[in-house]
Design an enzyme around this catalytic site. Structure first.
Site, PDB file in Angstrom:
ATOM      1  N   PRO A 126      39.797  35.140  45.704  1.00 25.25           N
ATOM      2  CG  PRO A 126      39.137  37.100  46.790  1.00 25.25           C
ATOM      3  CD  PRO A 126      39.661  35.711  47.054  1.00 25.25           C
ATOM      4  CB  CYS A 127      40.641  35.135  40.156  1.00 26.82           C
ATOM      5  SG  CYS A 127      39.351  36.144  39.369  1.00 26.82           S
ATOM      6  CD  GLN A 128      39.377  40.348  41.910  1.00 26.59           C
ATOM      7  OE1 GLN A 128      39.760  39.423  42.620  1.00 26.59           O
ATOM      8  NE2 GLN A 128      38.141  40.797  41.951  1.00 26.59           N
ATOM      9  CE1 TYR A 130      47.126  34.090  43.593  1.00 24.32           C
ATOM     10  CE2 TYR A 130      44.844  33.387  43.519  1.00 24.32           C
ATOM     11  CZ  TYR A 130      46.010  33.569  44.224  1.00 24.32           C
ATOM     12  OH  TYR A 130      46.061  33.235  45.554  1.00 24.32           O
TER      13      TYR A 130
END
Length: 419
Positions: A126-128, A130
């Site tokens: 999950p990219c949140q 980053y």
């Protein structure tokens, strides 16, 4: 010549954007690991579609798409085959506690299929944690977010199954998270696992997707294999966003349908056919407009008028009675119109599940934000892709996805590398 049969594991699978591209390239999957239950149901539906299509039973899928049969009846068409598919979609969070069970399940599936090895691992945590937006909103700059370290589980899977190649996808913000140290650690972990690696920032707009969406695509291959990062040729074209959306029926706020099929308002554009987004059998689903407050519609009207005059609306340009936010120093472009005359749309993100202010439909007569189907098309999902779950979850699924067309181009090169 018969293509080599390749097998992959899909980690942090989301709604299946990467999977869809790799499936189109003829790559099989042993398992998909995803913690969100709605994403898992969507993946199961899509995998069952591919099974039916491969067995010339696509008509049965379209009965479900058209609403002629319910989900339970659809999944019981081939109960044993669907059960096999469902067992490969592992609905669990990847963490210390669950990792041994995940590995055991995958090992059992490999044994059942009498496979000697796994060829490919794909996925991106999950990219949140980053993302630059996420870090801007977090008082600790996301440095304490445990999601920063999910890549270690990815590496554990690599060490366990030793694929020939892996693809690790994430947002560009991962390069600067933790002042750059985090990404250095990630690269070192991959190298310690026995892989040579390279990464590029790739833009989906270069892969025939009508969306400006930049992603870090890191690839790795076993040391000494002689492989290297593929060269991707930019796909040039003259299409515009209106070629993507103009055949969908116009809606006022609150109008439309989620799963009840609607008819198109016009023939498909050349782009829709070439991109594989619309076929002669398809209908419109997930095309239900949000209801909007009168104040928001007033803002949308102003934003569209600015757009028509070649201007971009800044929040401080609004009349005082429409400025309800205290923050007037940042995020001034929080109301944004989808530009039909541009060669690509701005990036679709999961925040669209909360409101549609950043994705206003350019038709002033409709005066609404875009629907799930319109967002899915911007992401290059085909019209026969069914998103399970309520609308909020559908928007999240679409906003977090890798565009299938981009994934397909990557998968084709991965197959070429391995063959």
């Amino acid at each position: 010549m018969q293509k080599t049969e390749l097998f992959a594991i899909d980690l942090f699978a989301g709604v299946g954007g990467l999977m869809e591209g790799f499936k189109r390239a003829g790559i099989n999957f042993i398992a998909h690991v995803e913690k969100d239950k709605y994403c898992c149901e969507t993946i199961k539906t899509r995998l069952f579609y591919h099974f039916l299509k491969e067995n010339n039973e696509e008509d049965l899928y379209y009965k479900y798409l058209y609403g002629e049969i319910g989900r339970e009846e659809f999944l019981n068409i081939y109960p044993a085959e669907f059960q096999e598919i469902a067992e490969g979609v592992i609905n669990t969070e990847i963490n210390d506690q669950n990792l041994p069970a995940i590995i055991h399940t995958i090992c059992e599936r490999i044994k059942r299929k009498n496979l000697k090895n796994i060829d490919i691992v794909i996925g991106g945590p999950p990219c949140q944690a980053y993302s630059l937006v996420g870090r801007a909103r977090d008082p600790y700059n996301m440095e304490k977010d445990p999601r920063n370290y999910l890549y270690r589980y990815y590496v554990s899977i690599l060490e366990e199954f030793k694929p020939e190649v892996f693809v690790f996808e994430n947002v560009p913000g991962i390069l600067t998270a933790g002042k750059g140290k985090l990404f250095k650690d990630i690269q070192q972990y991959f190298k310690n696992a026995g892989y040579e690696i390279e990464y590029r920032i790739l833009n989906s707009a270069d892969f025939f997707v009508l969306q400006n969406r930049k992603r870090v695509i890191l690839m790795g291959w076993k040391k000494g294999s002689g492989l290297r990062y593929p060269t991707f040729e930019k796909i040039d074209h003259n299409y515009k966003v209106k070629d993507l959306l103009s055949d969908l029926p116009p809606l006022k706020p609150g109008e439309g349908e989620d799963r009840k099929p609607l008819q198109y308002s016009g023939p498909p554009s050349d782009y829709l056919i070439k991109a594989g987004i619309r076929s002669y059998r398809d209908v419109v689903i997930h095309h239900k407009a949000r209801n909007h407050r009168a104040m928001d519609r007033e803002i949308y009207r102003i934003a569209i008028e600015y757009y028509r005059n070649g201007k971009k609306l800044r929040y401080t340009d609004l009349p005082e009675h429409l400025q309800t936010h205290r923050n007037k120093d940042s995020f001034l472009d929080r109301f944004k119109v989808v530009d039909w005359e541009a060669p690509f749309c701005h990036t679709v993100v999961a925040h669209i599940s909360k409101d549609g202010h950043y994705y206003i439909h350019p038709d002033i007569n409709q005066l609404r934000s875009i629907t799930v189907r319109e967002a899915a098309r911007i992401q290059s999902f085909p019209d026969n892709y069914i998103f399970e779950g309520p609308r909020t979850q559908q928007f999240i699924q679409v906003g977090n996805a890798v565009p299938p067309l981009m994934a397909y181009c990557i998968a084709v090169e991965i197959r070429r590398m391995l063959e």
